[in-house]
Design a protein around this motif. Structure first.
Motif, PDB file in Angstrom:
ATOM      1  N   ARG A 190     -41.575   6.549  11.387  1.00  0.00           N
ATOM      2  CA  ARG A 190     -42.668   6.973  12.277  1.00  0.00           C
ATOM      3  C   ARG A 190     -42.601   6.145  13.559  1.00  0.00           C
ATOM      4  O   ARG A 190     -42.809   4.924  13.531  1.00  0.00           O
ATOM      5  CB  ARG A 190     -44.024   6.815  11.586  1.00  0.00           C
ATOM      6  CG  ARG A 190     -44.245   7.776  10.422  1.00  0.00           C
ATOM      7  CD  ARG A 190     -45.691   7.735   9.937  1.00  0.00           C
ATOM      8  NE  ARG A 190     -46.016   6.474   9.313  1.00  0.00           N
ATOM      9  CZ  ARG A 190     -45.938   6.233   7.998  1.00  0.00           C
ATOM     10  NH1 ARG A 190     -45.539   7.192   7.166  1.00  0.00           N
ATOM     11  NH2 ARG A 190     -46.271   5.050   7.513  1.00  0.00           N
ATOM     12  N   GLU A 191     -42.318   6.810  14.650  1.00  0.00           N
ATOM     13  CA  GLU A 191     -42.225   6.117  15.940  1.00  0.00           C
ATOM     14  C   GLU A 191     -43.530   5.419  16.286  1.00  0.00           C
ATOM     15  O   GLU A 191     -43.538   4.301  16.817  1.00  0.00           O
ATOM     16  CB  GLU A 191     -41.850   7.126  17.036  1.00  0.00           C
ATOM     17  CG  GLU A 191     -41.672   6.492  18.406  1.00  0.00           C
ATOM     18  CD  GLU A 191     -41.352   7.515  19.474  1.00  0.00           C
ATOM     19  OE1 GLU A 191     -40.876   7.125  20.555  1.00  0.00           O
ATOM     20  OE2 GLU A 191     -41.575   8.721  19.224  1.00  0.00           O
ATOM     21  N   VAL A 199     -34.611   0.780  17.277  1.00  0.00           N
ATOM     22  CA  VAL A 199     -35.453  -0.416  17.333  1.00  0.00           C
ATOM     23  C   VAL A 199     -35.048  -1.413  16.247  1.00  0.00           C
ATOM     24  O   VAL A 199     -35.012  -2.629  16.475  1.00  0.00           O
ATOM     25  CB  VAL A 199     -36.939  -0.039  17.184  1.00  0.00           C
ATOM     26  CG1 VAL A 199     -37.808  -1.270  16.997  1.00  0.00           C
ATOM     27  CG2 VAL A 199     -37.408   0.750  18.410  1.00  0.00           C
ATOM     28  N   ASP A 200     -34.722  -0.907  15.075  1.00  0.00           N
ATOM     29  CA  ASP A 200     -34.393  -1.767  13.940  1.00  0.00           C
ATOM     30  C   ASP A 200     -33.025  -2.429  14.102  1.00  0.00           C
ATOM     31  O   ASP A 200     -32.879  -3.650  13.984  1.00  0.00           O
ATOM     32  CB  ASP A 200     -34.414  -0.941  12.652  1.00  0.00           C
ATOM     33  CG  ASP A 200     -34.368  -1.800  11.402  1.00  0.00           C
ATOM     34  OD1 ASP A 200     -33.785  -2.895  11.440  1.00  0.00           O
ATOM     35  OD2 ASP A 200     -34.901  -1.377  10.371  1.00  0.00           O
ATOM     36  N   MET A 201     -31.987  -1.649  14.395  1.00  0.00           N
ATOM     37  CA  MET A 201     -30.618  -2.155  14.285  1.00  0.00           C
ATOM     38  C   MET A 201     -30.028  -2.678  15.592  1.00  0.00           C
ATOM     39  O   MET A 201     -29.141  -3.529  15.565  1.00  0.00           O
ATOM     40  CB  MET A 201     -29.704  -1.069  13.712  1.00  0.00           C
ATOM     41  CG  MET A 201     -30.061  -0.657  12.285  1.00  0.00           C
ATOM     42  SD  MET A 201     -30.283  -2.044  11.122  1.00  0.00           S
ATOM     43  CE  MET A 201     -28.716  -2.881  11.231  1.00  0.00           C
ATOM     44  N   PHE A 202     -30.485  -2.201  16.741  1.00  0.00           N
ATOM     45  CA  PHE A 202     -29.892  -2.689  17.990  1.00  0.00           C
ATOM     46  C   PHE A 202     -30.199  -4.167  18.209  1.00  0.00           C
ATOM     47  O   PHE A 202     -29.434  -4.867  18.890  1.00  0.00           O
ATOM     48  CB  PHE A 202     -30.364  -1.846  19.180  1.00  0.00           C
ATOM     49  CG  PHE A 202     -29.567  -0.591  19.388  1.00  0.00           C
ATOM     50  CD1 PHE A 202     -29.099   0.139  18.301  1.00  0.00           C
ATOM     51  CD2 PHE A 202     -29.288  -0.117  20.655  1.00  0.00           C
ATOM     52  CE1 PHE A 202     -28.356   1.304  18.469  1.00  0.00           C
ATOM     53  CE2 PHE A 202     -28.546   1.038  20.848  1.00  0.00           C
ATOM     54  CZ  PHE A 202     -28.086   1.755  19.752  1.00  0.00           C
ATOM     55  N   GLN A 361     -34.554  -5.907  24.296  1.00  0.00           N
ATOM     56  CA  GLN A 361     -34.046  -5.303  25.528  1.00  0.00           C
ATOM     57  C   GLN A 361     -33.001  -4.230  25.229  1.00  0.00           C
ATOM     58  O   GLN A 361     -33.036  -3.134  25.796  1.00  0.00           O
ATOM     59  CB  GLN A 361     -33.436  -6.378  26.428  1.00  0.00           C
ATOM     60  CG  GLN A 361     -32.856  -5.815  27.729  1.00  0.00           C
ATOM     61  CD  GLN A 361     -31.901  -6.782  28.416  1.00  0.00           C
ATOM     62  OE1 GLN A 361     -31.140  -7.496  27.762  1.00  0.00           O
ATOM     63  NE2 GLN A 361     -31.956  -6.815  29.742  1.00  0.00           N
ATOM     64  N   LEU A 362     -32.080  -4.546  24.310  1.00  0.00           N
ATOM     65  CA  LEU A 362     -31.026  -3.585  23.997  1.00  0.00           C
ATOM     66  C   LEU A 362     -31.604  -2.339  23.333  1.00  0.00           C
ATOM     67  O   LEU A 362     -31.161  -1.218  23.606  1.00  0.00           O
ATOM     68  CB  LEU A 362     -29.968  -4.226  23.096  1.00  0.00           C
ATOM     69  CG  LEU A 362     -28.644  -3.459  23.023  1.00  0.00           C
ATOM     70  CD1 LEU A 362     -27.912  -3.522  24.362  1.00  0.00           C
ATOM     71  CD2 LEU A 362     -27.753  -4.004  21.911  1.00  0.00           C
ATOM     72  N   SER A 363     -32.603  -2.517  22.473  1.00  0.00           N
ATOM     73  CA  SER A 363     -33.266  -1.360  21.861  1.00  0.00           C
ATOM     74  C   SER A 363     -33.930  -0.491  22.925  1.00  0.00           C
ATOM     75  O   SER A 363     -33.795   0.742  22.915  1.00  0.00           O
ATOM     76  CB  SER A 363     -34.312  -1.830  20.846  1.00  0.00           C
ATOM     77  OG  SER A 363     -33.721  -2.560  19.799  1.00  0.00           O
ATOM     78  N   ASP A 364     -34.653  -1.127  23.843  1.00  0.00           N
ATOM     79  CA  ASP A 364     -35.316  -0.379  24.916  1.00  0.00           C
ATOM     80  C   ASP A 364     -34.305   0.390  25.764  1.00  0.00           C
ATOM     81  O   ASP A 364     -34.519   1.551  26.124  1.00  0.00           O
ATOM     82  CB  ASP A 364     -36.107  -1.338  25.806  1.00  0.00           C
ATOM     83  CG  ASP A 364     -37.407  -1.804  25.179  1.00  0.00           C
ATOM     84  OD1 ASP A 364     -37.712  -1.358  24.052  1.00  0.00           O
ATOM     85  OD2 ASP A 364     -38.118  -2.619  25.797  1.00  0.00           O
TER      86      ASP A 364
END
Length: 390
Positions: A190-191, A199-202, A361-364
């Motif tokens: 669920r976003e 969001v989890d893995m990056f 930052q990478l996830s974003d």
């Protein structure tokens, strides 16, 4: 010689990761081994207080493992001067607010990642901790996996020569929850609750790539929600609003290209749940969670494309295993020991809240690249909050 107890507030410890990796396999394991030996011959002994919202769960956990300190009121735990470290393994959406409380109370900070749900908030945590002068660290467990430690040994020994490319493949099938119970909590899908594989893995891929291969310069990413409906822990059907797979390419400053596939909807046909394939001038390697195998250029076969005959080469038999050569600790426990020593003796610990912010930052940026369907650059982050991050 003296034994020094060190009080640790462990918040969110009733969750899967908090219980198994951080409490049982890290803190309790350290206590069972007699603490952490310090260079001066003294010993550091962690003393946890279990914090959470469900008193019954806390009591059951403490009773099972012979602990006598639990607390449902975080403010009470923070007010106790005996507790010098605050650890957070809650869901991501609850983490930043609690860390801010702990920084205000003067506690040293150790936490799971992502450290926050946005880059602004992740950088704010780093800034607040720096201003308060509290030591801080973020869990970056995969750096301590035996397979990645062997891979790091190969890199440091210049086994590869120039590294050209890396293929990172992670994931497994997470059951939908209807005919078999899902292996991951429903909020992951669920976003609105902070879920999603990007969001989890990056956050993991950022510190793995940074520490092993080089700094990321730019990226492209395509996310997907392949399974649109799942069944939650209560047996209720719900709409999956977060990405369950991501297909990314990272371009590094040194020219290395990293392809990274992350998926909770893939059936495994590889050596491990995570494999990292590295190709270089003089050789290649494939690292998993525990093992690592290599192929030097003198052992590289000479394939010829011919679809009309059976493949004559047993490719996988031409690789050699990298030996263990040393015992390997649980990765979470190994990093816990380093952080506890850092707090007590001021020994080095490079994986701070700013490093955690780089993961966010990478996830974003991965989400931005997917949303805008384009390559995006990865700006360098500073210890102070810049006007614009991405």
């Amino acid at each position: 010689m003296a034994t020094h107890p060190i009080g640790i507030i462990m918040n969110g410890v009733t969750g899967r990761m908090g219980t198994n990796q951080h409490l049982i396999r890290s803190i309790l394991a350290i206590r069972e081994q007699g603490g952490i030996a310090l260079p001066n011959g003294e010993t550091l002994m962690p003393d946890p207080v279990l914090v959470g919202r469900n008193e019954a769960k806390l009591e059951a956990l403490a009773s099972k493992y012979g602990l006598n300190r639990i607390e449902t009121d975080l403010e009470q735990a923070l007010a106790d001067e005996y507790n010098v470290i605050y650890f957070d393994a809650q869901t991501t959406s609850r983490r930043a607010a609690a860390i801010k409380q702990a920084i205000s109370a003067g506690k040293h900070i150790y936490c799971e990642k992502p450290t926050a749900t946005s880059l602004d908030e992740a950088l704010e945590l780093a800034e607040l901790a720096n201003k308060a002068g509290v030591k801080n660290g973020v869990v970056q467990d995969k750096l301590f996996l035996p397979g990645l430690l062997k891979l790091k040994r190969l890199i440091d020994s210049h086994f590869f020569g120039d590294i050209y490319s890396v293929k990172l493949d992670f994931g497994y099938w997470v059951f939908e929850g209807d005919w078999q119970e899902g292996q991951r909590p429903s909020w992951n899908y669920r976003e609105e609750d902070g879920g999603g594989i990007i969001v989890d893995m990056f956050a993991h891929w950022r510190y793995v790539i940074d520490n092993l291969f080089g700094e990321i310069q730019s990226l492209s990413c395509l996310g997907a929600t392949h399974i649109r409906k799942r069944v939650d822990e209560g047996g209720q059907l719900y709409k999956a609003t977060a990405d369950d797979a991501a297909y990314a390419i990272f371009e590094l400053e040194n020219g290395i290209v990293v392809q990274a596939n992350s998926s909770w909807v893939t059936r495994v046909d590889r050596d491990d749940l995570l494999t990292i394939h590295v190709d270089g001038k003089y050789g290649s390697a494939v690292a998993g969670l525990r093992d690592c195998k290599i192929q030097h250029r003198v052992m590289t076969p000479r394939p010829t494309w011919n679809p009309d005959i059976p493949n004559p080469i047993a490719f996988q038999e031409l690789w050699q295993q990298v030996p263990d050569n040393e015992p390997y600790e649980n990765g979470f426990k190994a990093q816990w020991e380093l952080f506890l020593k850092h707090v007590h003796t001021d020994s080095p610990f490079p994986w701070d809240l700013l490093e955690g912010a780089k993961g966010t930052q990478l996830s974003d940026l991965g989400l931005q690249a997917w949303r805008e369907r384009k390559w995006v650059d990865v700006p360098k982050l500073a210890a102070t909050v810049p006007a614009k991050h991405i």
